[in-house]
Motif scaffolding. Structure first.
Motif, PDB file in Angstrom:
ATOM      1  N   HIS A 122      -5.067  -1.764   3.172  1.00 11.08           N
ATOM      2  CA  HIS A 122      -5.108  -0.646   2.231  1.00 11.08           C
ATOM      3  C   HIS A 122      -6.105   0.441   2.627  1.00 11.08           C
ATOM      4  N   THR A 123      -7.317   0.027   2.966  1.00 13.24           N
ATOM      5  CA  THR A 123      -8.355   1.001   3.304  1.00 13.24           C
ATOM      6  C   THR A 123      -7.978   1.796   4.543  1.00 13.24           C
ATOM      7  N   ARG A 124      -7.367   1.134   5.509  1.00 14.06           N
ATOM      8  CA  ARG A 124      -6.992   1.796   6.765  1.00 14.06           C
ATOM      9  C   ARG A 124      -5.817   2.749   6.572  1.00 14.06           C
ATOM     10  N   LEU A 125      -4.880   2.404   5.695  1.00 11.00           N
ATOM     11  CA  LEU A 125      -3.627   3.149   5.595  1.00 11.00           C
ATOM     12  C   LEU A 125      -3.625   4.276   4.567  1.00 11.00           C
ATOM     13  N   LEU A 126      -4.396   4.135   3.510  1.00 12.01           N
ATOM     14  CA  LEU A 126      -4.212   5.011   2.351  1.00 12.01           C
ATOM     15  C   LEU A 126      -4.469   6.490   2.657  1.00 12.01           C
ATOM     16  N   MET A 127      -5.597   6.809   3.263  1.00 14.03           N
ATOM     17  CA  MET A 127      -5.895   8.227   3.527  1.00 14.03           C
ATOM     18  C   MET A 127      -4.902   8.861   4.507  1.00 14.03           C
ATOM     19  N   PRO A 128      -4.507   8.172   5.596  1.00 16.54           N
ATOM     20  CA  PRO A 128      -3.471   8.755   6.459  1.00 16.54           C
ATOM     21  C   PRO A 128      -2.157   9.002   5.718  1.00 16.54           C
ATOM     22  N   ILE A 174      -1.872   9.791   2.546  1.00 16.23           N
ATOM     23  CA  ILE A 174      -2.093  10.977   1.714  1.00 16.23           C
ATOM     24  C   ILE A 174      -1.983  12.241   2.547  1.00 16.23           C
ATOM     25  N   ARG A 175      -2.635  12.232   3.707  1.00 13.34           N
ATOM     26  CA  ARG A 175      -2.603  13.419   4.567  1.00 13.34           C
ATOM     27  C   ARG A 175      -1.187  13.719   5.039  1.00 13.34           C
ATOM     28  N   ALA A 194       0.983  17.100   4.256  1.00 10.46           N
ATOM     29  CA  ALA A 194       1.384  17.915   5.404  1.00 10.46           C
ATOM     30  C   ALA A 194       2.893  18.124   5.440  1.00 10.46           C
ATOM     31  N   GLU A 195       3.650  17.081   5.129  1.00 15.51           N
ATOM     32  CA  GLU A 195       5.109  17.180   5.163  1.00 15.51           C
ATOM     33  C   GLU A 195       5.637  18.184   4.136  1.00 15.51           C
ATOM     34  N   GLN A 196       4.903  18.361   3.053  1.00 17.83           N
ATOM     35  CA  GLN A 196       5.319  19.299   2.003  1.00 17.83           C
ATOM     36  C   GLN A 196       4.620  20.651   2.132  1.00 17.83           C
ATOM     37  N   GLY A 197       3.810  20.779   3.184  1.00 20.20           N
ATOM     38  CA  GLY A 197       3.098  22.031   3.384  1.00 20.20           C
ATOM     39  C   GLY A 197       2.071  22.321   2.307  1.00 20.20           C
ATOM     40  N   LEU A 198       1.446  21.267   1.788  1.00 14.59           N
ATOM     41  CA  LEU A 198       0.487  21.411   0.706  1.00 14.59           C
ATOM     42  C   LEU A 198      -0.926  21.059   1.145  1.00 14.59           C
ATOM     43  N   LYS A 199      -1.900  21.577   0.438  1.00 13.35           N
ATOM     44  CA  LYS A 199      -3.296  21.227   0.614  1.00 13.35           C
ATOM     45  C   LYS A 199      -3.746  20.478  -0.640  1.00 13.35           C
ATOM     46  N   PRO A 200      -4.813  19.681  -0.551  1.00 14.67           N
ATOM     47  CA  PRO A 200      -5.304  18.985  -1.748  1.00 14.67           C
ATOM     48  C   PRO A 200      -5.553  19.934  -2.918  1.00 14.67           C
ATOM     49  N   ALA A 201      -5.991  21.147  -2.617  1.00 19.64           N
ATOM     50  CA  ALA A 201      -6.271  22.113  -3.683  1.00 19.64           C
ATOM     51  C   ALA A 201      -5.020  22.568  -4.420  1.00 19.64           C
ATOM     52  N   ASP A 202      -3.842  22.285  -3.853  1.00 18.19           N
ATOM     53  CA  ASP A 202      -2.593  22.675  -4.508  1.00 18.19           C
ATOM     54  C   ASP A 202      -2.174  21.690  -5.603  1.00 18.19           C
ATOM     55  N   LEU A 203      -2.821  20.545  -5.658  1.00 21.82           N
ATOM     56  CA  LEU A 203      -2.453  19.510  -6.620  1.00 21.82           C
ATOM     57  C   LEU A 203      -2.912  19.876  -8.030  1.00 21.82           C
ATOM     58  N   CYS A 220       0.871  -1.170   0.000  1.00 26.33           N
ATOM     59  CA  CYS A 220       0.000   0.000   0.000  1.00 26.33           C
ATOM     60  C   CYS A 220       0.905   1.216   0.000  1.00 26.33           C
ATOM     61  N   SER A 221       0.726   2.123  -0.959  1.00 23.53           N
ATOM     62  CA  SER A 221       1.626   3.263  -1.021  1.00 23.53           C
ATOM     63  C   SER A 221       0.966   4.481  -1.640  1.00 23.53           C
ATOM     64  N   ALA A 222       1.472   5.629  -1.227  1.00 28.34           N
ATOM     65  CA  ALA A 222       1.081   6.914  -1.800  1.00 28.34           C
ATOM     66  C   ALA A 222       2.356   7.696  -2.031  1.00 28.34           C
ATOM     67  N   ALA A 223       2.398   8.457  -3.107  1.00 32.07           N
ATOM     68  CA  ALA A 223       3.597   9.230  -3.432  1.00 32.07           C
ATOM     69  C   ALA A 223       3.199  10.598  -3.949  1.00 32.07           C
ATOM     70  N   LEU A 224       4.058  11.544  -3.703  1.00 32.04           N
ATOM     71  CA  LEU A 224       3.833  12.919  -4.151  1.00 32.04           C
ATOM     72  C   LEU A 224       4.969  13.337  -5.065  1.00 32.04           C
ATOM     73  N   PHE A 225       4.621  13.673  -6.304  1.00 34.80           N
ATOM     74  CA  PHE A 225       5.575  14.225  -7.264  1.00 34.80           C
ATOM     75  C   PHE A 225       5.404  15.736  -7.213  1.00 34.80           C
ATOM     76  N   ALA A 226       6.396  16.432  -6.692  1.00 30.76           N
ATOM     77  CA  ALA A 226       6.295  17.879  -6.538  1.00 30.76           C
ATOM     78  C   ALA A 226       7.514  18.541  -7.168  1.00 30.76           C
ATOM     79  N   ASP A 227       7.292  19.139  -8.322  1.00 34.03           N
ATOM     80  CA  ASP A 227       8.351  19.873  -9.011  1.00 34.03           C
ATOM     81  C   ASP A 227       9.599  19.025  -9.228  1.00 34.03           C
ATOM     82  N   GLY A 228       9.385  17.781  -9.660  1.00 36.35           N
ATOM     83  CA  GLY A 228      10.488  16.897 -10.010  1.00 36.35           C
ATOM     84  C   GLY A 228      10.987  16.006  -8.894  1.00 36.35           C
ATOM     85  N   ARG A 229      10.532  16.214  -7.678  1.00 36.40           N
ATOM     86  CA  ARG A 229      10.980  15.418  -6.533  1.00 36.40           C
ATOM     87  C   ARG A 229       9.849  14.511  -6.068  1.00 36.40           C
TER      88      ARG A 229
END
Length: 233
Positions: free
Chosen positions: A34-40, A42-43, A47-56, A13-22
């Protein structure tokens, strides 16, 4: 460009953030989590990148083939987020993600082939062939599901082949002219959101993103077979 990618198509189960090449990723082996882990995940990534969903700018997911239940989980989450945020979606083949992982992990040379096999249950494998084209997997032919005895390498002038994916546990059941041509195998490689993100960023730049309603899973196996499984109607 900022893109969120998800994968739940296998026991990982994994989530990844591509932000400006990183790319940053959260990954955990959790066959039933999967159901238990995925949303946490994402959040935490946002949060670690200081982003909100609307920034995507876009969303991506591993569309399959793989675990039927797992593929549906990522599809549902991505579609829900995409509709709510008004974002386009990039669907990436799970087999293609592992081909990218093999290029990196096994140091596949330019022009060499990668044959990816997943365990599809019911004595079959999901199968896809790719070529390393400038560090990215180029699909060779269509992905398929079949017994190990019926897999084949797409020639395309390729001499050296690498095997990747857990389906290579069935190598002894594959044709001799396939298994004998594989130089090395990594059965441990499974799809990861970080690979999904990298492939999706390329596809997004090629205008391959679609609206949420068109972001559909790909099972490959005939759904009639799925409905005939015990407990299914």
């Amino acid at each position: 460009m900022k893109l969120l990618a998800l994968d739940t198509s296998s026991e990982g189960c994994s989530a990844a953030l591509f932000a400006d090449g990183r790319v940053t990723e959260k990954f955990e082996i959790a066959p039933r989590g999967h159901t238990r882990l995925l949303m946490p995940m994402i959040r935490a990534l946002l949060a670690e990148q200081g982003l909100k969903p609307a920034d995507l700018d876009a969303l991506a997911f591993a569309r399959g083939p793989g675990s039927f239940t797992g593929v549906r989980i990522a599809t549902g989450v991505v579609q829900g987020l995409a509709w709510g945020l008004g974002l386009p979606v990039v669907a990436v083949s799970s087999l293609e993600t592992v081909a990218l992982g093999a290029i990196e992990a096994l140091q596949v040379s330019e022009g060499e082939g990668i044959a990816v096999a997943f365990d599809a249950r019911m004595s079959e494998v999901y199968w896809g062939c790719f070529r390393n084209r400038s560090g990215l997997p180029e699909p060779l032919g269509e992905e398929r599901v079949c017994p190990p005895s019926r897999v084949a390498l797409m020639e395309a002038g390729i001499v050296n082949w690498i095997g990747a994916g857990q389906g290579w546990a069935f190598r002894n059941g594959m044709p001799d002219d396939v298994s004998a041509r594989i130089n090395s195998i990594d059965e441990a490689l499974i799809p990861r959101a970080s690979w999904v993100a990298r492939l999706a960023a390329v596809k997004y730049s090629q205008d391959m993103a679609v609206p949420a309603e068109q972001a559909q899973p790909v099972y490959i196996r005939d759904e009639v077979t799925w409905k005939k499984l015990p407990g299914r109607e």
